[in-house]
Design an enzyme around this catalytic site. Structure first.
Site, PDB file in Angstrom:
ATOM      1  N   THR A  48      -4.142   4.878   7.484  1.00  0.00           N
ATOM      2  CA  THR A  48      -3.036   4.502   6.501  1.00  0.00           C
ATOM      3  C   THR A  48      -1.968   5.803   6.175  1.00  0.00           C
ATOM      4  OG1 THR A  48      -4.275   2.794   5.222  1.00  0.00           O
ATOM      5  CG2 THR A  48      -2.818   4.279   3.882  1.00  0.00           C
TER       6      THR A  48
ATOM      7  N   CYS B 275      -4.045   7.125  -1.639  1.00  0.00           N
ATOM      8  CA  CYS B 275      -5.284   7.358  -2.362  1.00  0.00           C
ATOM      9  C   CYS B 275      -6.435   7.558  -1.416  1.00  0.00           C
ATOM     10  CB  CYS B 275      -5.667   5.962  -2.876  1.00  0.00           C
ATOM     11  SG  CYS B 275      -4.113   5.159  -3.465  1.00  0.00           S
TER      12      CYS B 275
ATOM     13  N   CYS C 204      -5.625  -0.871  -6.918  1.00  0.00           N
ATOM     14  CA  CYS C 204      -4.064  -0.911  -6.540  1.00  0.00           C
ATOM     15  C   CYS C 204      -3.915  -2.334  -6.391  1.00  0.00           C
ATOM     16  CB  CYS C 204      -3.881  -0.088  -5.143  1.00  0.00           C
ATOM     17  SG  CYS C 204      -4.882  -0.758  -3.816  1.00  0.00           S
TER      18      CYS C 204
ATOM     19  N   GLU D 223      -0.086   1.830   9.145  1.00  0.00           N
ATOM     20  CA  GLU D 223      -1.350   2.162   9.815  1.00  0.00           C
ATOM     21  C   GLU D 223      -1.063   2.518  11.144  1.00  0.00           C
ATOM     22  OE1 GLU D 223      -1.044  -1.020   8.515  1.00  0.00           O
ATOM     23  OE2 GLU D 223      -1.768  -0.528   6.449  1.00  0.00           O
TER      24      GLU D 223
ATOM     25  N   HIS E 281     -13.266   5.375  -3.364  1.00  0.00           N
ATOM     26  CA  HIS E 281     -12.107   4.610  -2.847  1.00  0.00           C
ATOM     27  C   HIS E 281     -12.264   3.162  -3.029  1.00  0.00           C
ATOM     28  CE1 HIS E 281      -8.670   4.446  -0.377  1.00  0.00           C
ATOM     29  NE2 HIS E 281      -9.222   3.703   0.647  1.00  0.00           N
TER      30      HIS E 281
ATOM     31  N   CYS F 205       1.128  -0.998  -0.027  1.00  0.00           N
ATOM     32  CA  CYS F 205      -0.042  -0.179   0.157  1.00  0.00           C
ATOM     33  C   CYS F 205       0.933   1.291   0.040  1.00  0.00           C
ATOM     34  CB  CYS F 205      -0.828  -0.109   1.278  1.00  0.00           C
ATOM     35  SG  CYS F 205      -1.685   1.590   1.302  1.00  0.00           S
TER      36      CYS F 205
ATOM     37  N   TYR G  43      -9.112   0.323  -5.123  1.00  0.00           N
ATOM     38  CA  TYR G  43      -8.671  -0.885  -4.809  1.00  0.00           C
ATOM     39  C   TYR G  43      -8.316  -1.630  -5.809  1.00  0.00           C
ATOM     40  CZ  TYR G  43      -8.599  -0.440   0.079  1.00  0.00           C
ATOM     41  OH  TYR G  43      -8.477  -0.382   1.311  1.00  0.00           O
TER      42      TYR G  43
ATOM     43  N   GLU H  40      -6.310  -5.866   4.248  1.00  0.00           N
ATOM     44  CA  GLU H  40      -6.751  -4.424   3.938  1.00  0.00           C
ATOM     45  C   GLU H  40      -7.652  -4.578   2.759  1.00  0.00           C
ATOM     46  OE1 GLU H  40      -3.655  -1.856   2.025  1.00  0.00           O
ATOM     47  OE2 GLU H  40      -4.534  -0.005   3.379  1.00  0.00           O
TER      48      GLU H  40
HETATM   49  C1  LIG Z   1      -5.235  -2.086   6.560  1.00  0.00           C
HETATM   50  C2  LIG Z   1      -6.205  -1.031   6.644  1.00  0.00           C
HETATM   51  C3  LIG Z   1      -6.124   0.249   6.253  1.00  0.00           C
HETATM   52  C4  LIG Z   1      -7.262   1.178   6.590  1.00  0.00           C
HETATM   53  N1  LIG Z   1      -6.931   2.526   6.159  1.00  0.00           N
HETATM   54  C5  LIG Z   1      -7.831   3.609   6.542  1.00  0.00           C
HETATM   55  C6  LIG Z   1      -7.441   4.776   6.414  1.00  0.00           C
HETATM   56  O1  LIG Z   1      -6.569   5.291   5.867  1.00  0.00           O
HETATM   57  N2  LIG Z   1      -8.680   5.666   6.599  1.00  0.00           N
HETATM   58  C7  LIG Z   1      -9.746   5.496   7.077  1.00  0.00           C
HETATM   59  O2  LIG Z   1     -10.497   6.202   7.585  1.00  0.00           O
HETATM   60  N3  LIG Z   1      -9.993   4.232   7.487  1.00  0.00           N
HETATM   61  C8  LIG Z   1      -8.976   3.032   7.195  1.00  0.00           C
HETATM   62  N4  LIG Z   1      -9.369   1.565   7.312  1.00  0.00           N
HETATM   63  C9  LIG Z   1     -10.725   1.552   7.911  1.00  0.00           C
HETATM   64  C10 LIG Z   1     -11.579   0.786   7.317  1.00  0.00           C
HETATM   65  O3  LIG Z   1     -12.329   1.483   6.306  1.00  0.00           O
HETATM   66  C11 LIG Z   1     -12.285  -0.189   8.305  1.00  0.00           C
HETATM   67  O4  LIG Z   1     -11.634  -1.314   8.879  1.00  0.00           O
HETATM   68  C12 LIG Z   1     -13.514  -0.737   7.917  1.00  0.00           C
HETATM   69  O5  LIG Z   1     -14.685   0.277   7.717  1.00  0.00           O
HETATM   70  C13 LIG Z   1     -14.249  -1.799   8.872  1.00  0.00           C
HETATM   71  O6  LIG Z   1     -14.427  -1.402  10.111  1.00  0.00           O
HETATM   72  P1  LIG Z   1     -13.693  -1.964  11.455  1.00  0.00           P
HETATM   73  O7  LIG Z   1     -12.550  -2.115  11.109  1.00  0.00           O
HETATM   74  O8  LIG Z   1     -14.013  -0.999  12.538  1.00  0.00           O
HETATM   75  O9  LIG Z   1     -14.388  -3.157  11.718  1.00  0.00           O
HETATM   76  P2  LIG Z   1     -15.969  -3.392  12.234  1.00  0.00           P
HETATM   77  O10 LIG Z   1     -16.747  -2.509  11.889  1.00  0.00           O
HETATM   78  O11 LIG Z   1     -15.586  -3.830  13.567  1.00  0.00           O
HETATM   79  O12 LIG Z   1     -16.340  -4.622  11.278  1.00  0.00           O
HETATM   80  C14 LIG Z   1     -16.248  -5.986  11.946  1.00  0.00           C
HETATM   81  C15 LIG Z   1     -17.375  -6.839  11.418  1.00  0.00           C
HETATM   82  O13 LIG Z   1     -18.583  -6.468  11.970  1.00  0.00           O
HETATM   83  C16 LIG Z   1     -19.515  -6.030  10.867  1.00  0.00           C
HETATM   84  N5  LIG Z   1     -20.554  -4.820  11.325  1.00  0.00           N
HETATM   85  C17 LIG Z   1     -19.780  -3.588  11.852  1.00  0.00           C
HETATM   86  N6  LIG Z   1     -20.887  -2.850  12.378  1.00  0.00           N
HETATM   87  C18 LIG Z   1     -21.799  -3.640  12.063  1.00  0.00           C
HETATM   88  C19 LIG Z   1     -23.104  -3.309  12.332  1.00  0.00           C
HETATM   89  N7  LIG Z   1     -23.695  -2.167  12.919  1.00  0.00           N
HETATM   90  N8  LIG Z   1     -24.172  -4.318  12.175  1.00  0.00           N
HETATM   91  C20 LIG Z   1     -23.754  -5.490  11.644  1.00  0.00           C
HETATM   92  N9  LIG Z   1     -22.446  -5.856  11.347  1.00  0.00           N
HETATM   93  C21 LIG Z   1     -21.546  -4.844  11.700  1.00  0.00           C
HETATM   94  C22 LIG Z   1     -18.971  -5.730   9.621  1.00  0.00           C
HETATM   95  O14 LIG Z   1     -19.706  -6.085   8.434  1.00  0.00           O
HETATM   96  C23 LIG Z   1     -17.602  -6.648   9.845  1.00  0.00           C
HETATM   97  O15 LIG Z   1     -17.999  -7.863   9.367  1.00  0.00           O
HETATM   98  C24 LIG Z   1      -8.468   1.008   7.203  1.00  0.00           C
HETATM   99  C25 LIG Z   1      -8.543  -0.602   7.482  1.00  0.00           C
HETATM  100  C26 LIG Z   1      -7.560  -1.481   7.164  1.00  0.00           C
HETATM  101  C27 LIG Z   1      -7.687  -2.697   7.761  1.00  0.00           C
HETATM  102  S1  SF4 Z   2      -6.133   2.479  -2.698  1.00  0.00           S
HETATM  103 FE1  SF4 Z   2      -4.643   0.839  -2.206  1.00  0.00          FE
HETATM  104  S2  SF4 Z   2      -2.626   1.752  -2.181  1.00  0.00           S
HETATM  105 FE2  SF4 Z   2      -4.108   3.220  -2.241  1.00  0.00          FE
HETATM  106  S3  SF4 Z   2      -4.240   3.899  -0.123  1.00  0.00           S
HETATM  107 FE3  SF4 Z   2      -5.878   2.330  -0.269  1.00  0.00          FE
HETATM  108  S4  SF4 Z   2      -4.865   0.075  -0.213  1.00  0.00           S
HETATM  109 FE4  SF4 Z   2      -3.477   1.909  -0.236  1.00  0.00          FE
END
Ligand SMILES: Cc1cc2nc3c(=O)[nH]c(=O)nc-3n(C[C@H](O)[C@H](O)[C@H](O)COP(=O)(O)OP(=O)(O)OC[C@H]3O[C@@H](n4cnc5c(N)ncnc54)[C@H](O)[C@@H]3O)c2cc1C
Ligand code: SF4
Length: 491
Positions: free
Chosen positions: A171, A84, A278, A237, A272, A80, A276, A426
């Site tokens: 990120t 983006c 990417c 992250e 966004h 990553c 992906y 991710e």
């Molecule tokens: C490597 C990585 C990079 C990331 N980078 C960014 C970033 O740069 N900026 C940013 O803002 N975010 C970033 N994210 C966050 C990403 O958008 C979230 O991980 C994603 O939206 C899921 O939220 P969570 O991790 O809190 O999981 P959770 O919300 O805890 O989800 C876990 C599970 O529970 C379910 N769930 C959650 N809420 C509910 C509900 N109300 N009812 C029923 N089911 C539910 C989901 O569907 C999932 O199956 C990143 C995540 C990762 C893993």
């Molecule tokens: S689009 Fe892909 S490379 Fe760009 S910030 Fe998200 S995961 Fe990283």
């Protein structure tokens, strides 16, 4: 303040765990030098050449070029490259602030344009801070036991607002110049104080970064260049904790307009989720690694090996096809900024939650068990056992044992190690977990229209003529059958 392994990090650039993530973001600047057509544009705000990551899309082709740049950077880094989220946030904000101002007579759009012009002047990196820590997922922000589970306004002053809370999984936040803080979900009237969008310099007072550790990250601290798998590049992250952080009005782009939070979130995720693409660049690397290890093992001509490489390619290009189609099927918003097709963007991201796992499984199949049982680089360099490993880890004649080890470590890195964060998990959760895409797909799938098509052909509904069906086209199908683009361009 950055914390990693219980210590304050004085200089992130020098930290062996952080450094590969800085190299990955540096590659976005290097690509701009090497391939300006792909990775830069002329800013309509300043007239200078700037990174494409800061550009507000003025056409569907601009959206397509973002995807092509993302695939190339995925190929060059195998991880990553972190820019983006900010790119997609700026684009989503551009049209959302425009429409917010139309309704409320606010001046968020002008403020945002000034901010964007400033990012163009300095060619900044913008981190997109959307995901809150969220506490109990079944409750709205105002219902949480602890109000800080979602970032919110804690004080309003003459010169701006103060916010508190935390953003998770951010990120590239430490490698950014500015963070764009945004709401993470649809908000109601009682969540008004959670309806805050604002830009903050990454070193603003009151921010603490707690670095997220990645699988096998300590390998980057061991020295050597084999065991890390991809010693040069990695993702980043961190959790960003905001304690009474000040945002002056000039950098506030939403203050209480809770009814526009869903528009912002949906537009951001539309951009966004097709970003992906990417991952197809990473997929190219992994397919190359799988083909190479098959060759090093002397099995590259076996029909099942060739077939597995075809399957991996088929999956990878399926992701690319939907992402690039979402961009080509982009259209102008009222602000003039182009946005991609939300159905295809969600289908792209939904593929990404599955297909890289299958590509990774096939790569591990071709790699053989050594991908998880291979001794360390230290044994390989050892005066006594090193020679034994050279002998017994040899594959096909003419291939260096070390090259075979390096290729296996790269596969391990992308499917189990540091860059499995970027390639697999991710892909699962970034830009929203799988269910988030299914909700959007369900909302846009126009079943009533499809049922009517079926009723007509089945002879159940005879009154509808074909012209009336065409006139009913809306939403996704209006875009599918649109032959011209909306020329409403205010940029
Ligand atoms: C490597 C990585 C990079 C990331 N980078 C960014 C970033 O740069 N900026 C940013 O803002 N975010 C970033 N994210 C966050 C990403 O958008 C979230 O991980 C994603 O939206 C899921 O939220 P969570 O991790 O809190 O999981 P959770 O919300 O805890 O989800 C876990 C599970 O529970 C379910 N769930 C959650 N809420 C509910 C509900 N109300 N009812 C029923 N089911 C539910 C989901 O569907 C999932 O199956 C990143 C995540 C990762 C893993
Ligand atoms: S689009 Fe892909 S490379 Fe760009 S910030 Fe998200 S995961 Fe990283």
């Amino acid at each position: 303040m950055i914390y990693l392994f219980g210590k304050l990090v004085e200089e992130p650039v020098d930290h062996p765990i952080i450094r590969p993530s800085i190299n990955a973001i540096a590659e976005t600047y290097d690509l701009a030098e090497r391939e300006p057509e792909l990775a830069t544009v002329i800013s309509p705000f300043t007239g200078a050449r700037i990174s494409r990551f800061l550009h507000i899309c003025e056409s569907a082709i601009d959206l397509v070029k973002q995807n092509k740049m993302q695939r190339k950077l995925g190929q060059n880094t195998g991880t990553c490259f972190q820019r983006c989220v900010g790119m997609d946030a700026l684009n989503a904000l551009y049209s959302t602030t425009y429409e917010m101002d139309e309704v409320y007579g606010t001046d968020y759009h002008q403020r945002l344009k000034k901010f964007i012009a400033m990012t163009h002047t300095y060619n900044y990196v913008i981190g997109g801070a959307m995901t809150d820590v969220k506490g109990d997922r079944s409750l709205a922000p105002h219902q949480q036991q602890d109000p800080d589970m979602f970032v919110h306004i804690v004080e309003r002053r003459e010169k701006g607002v103060y916010i508190s809370g935390a953003k998770a999984h951010q990120t590239g936040c430490i490698n950014s110049h500015w963070l764009m803080v945004m709401p993470t979900m649809r908000l109601g009237e009682k969540d008004k104080d959670y309806a805050i969008i604002g830009a903050i310099p990454v070193d603003a007072e009151g921010i603490t970064y707690i670095y997220g550790r990645q699988s096998c990250d300590r390998r980057s601290m061991e020295g050597g260049s084999i065991d890390a798998g991809n010693a040069n590049f990695g993702g980043q992250e961190a959790m960003v904790i905001l304690e009474h952080v000040f945002i002056p009005w000039e950098y506030v782009f939403m203050d209480g307009e809770y009814d526009f939070a869903s528009m912002l979130v949906e537009r951001f995720t539309t951009y966004h989720r097709r970003s992906y693409v990417c991952k197809t660049g990473l997929g190219d690397v992994l397919i190359g690694a799988a083909a190479s290890i098959a060759e090093y093992n002397g099995v590259e001509r076996a029909s099942h090996i060739k077939d597995k490489l075809v399957e991996m390619t088929h999956l990878n290009e399926t992701i690319y096809a939907t992402g690039i189609a979402a961009s080509y099927q982009g259209y102008a918003t009222k602000s003039g900024a182009y946005i991609c097709d939300n159905m295809l963007a969600n289908v792209c991201k939904h593929h990404v939650t599955k297909m890289p796992y299958e590509i990774g499984r096939l790569a591990q199949d071709l790699a053989g068990g050594l991908v998880v049982t291979m001794p360390s680089e230290q044994e390989f360099r050892h005066h006594k056992v090193g020679e034994l490993l050279q002998k017994y880890l040899k594959g096909k004649a003419g291939i260096e044992t070390e090259d075979r080890m390096r290729m296996l470590r790269l596969i391990e890195n992308m499917t189990l190690g540091r860059n499995a964060v970027g390639y697999l998990t991710e892909s699962m959760h970034g830009a929203g977990s799988p269910q988030a895409q299914r909700i959007l797909i369900a909302r846009s799938m126009q079943l009533a229209y499809k049922k009517r098509l079926a009723r007509i052909l089945a002879g159940i509904e005879t009154t509808k003529n074909k012209e009336e069906i065409v006139e009913e086209l809306s939403g996704y199908f209006a875009r599918v059958f649109s032959l011209g683009q909306n020329e409403n361009n205010h940029l």
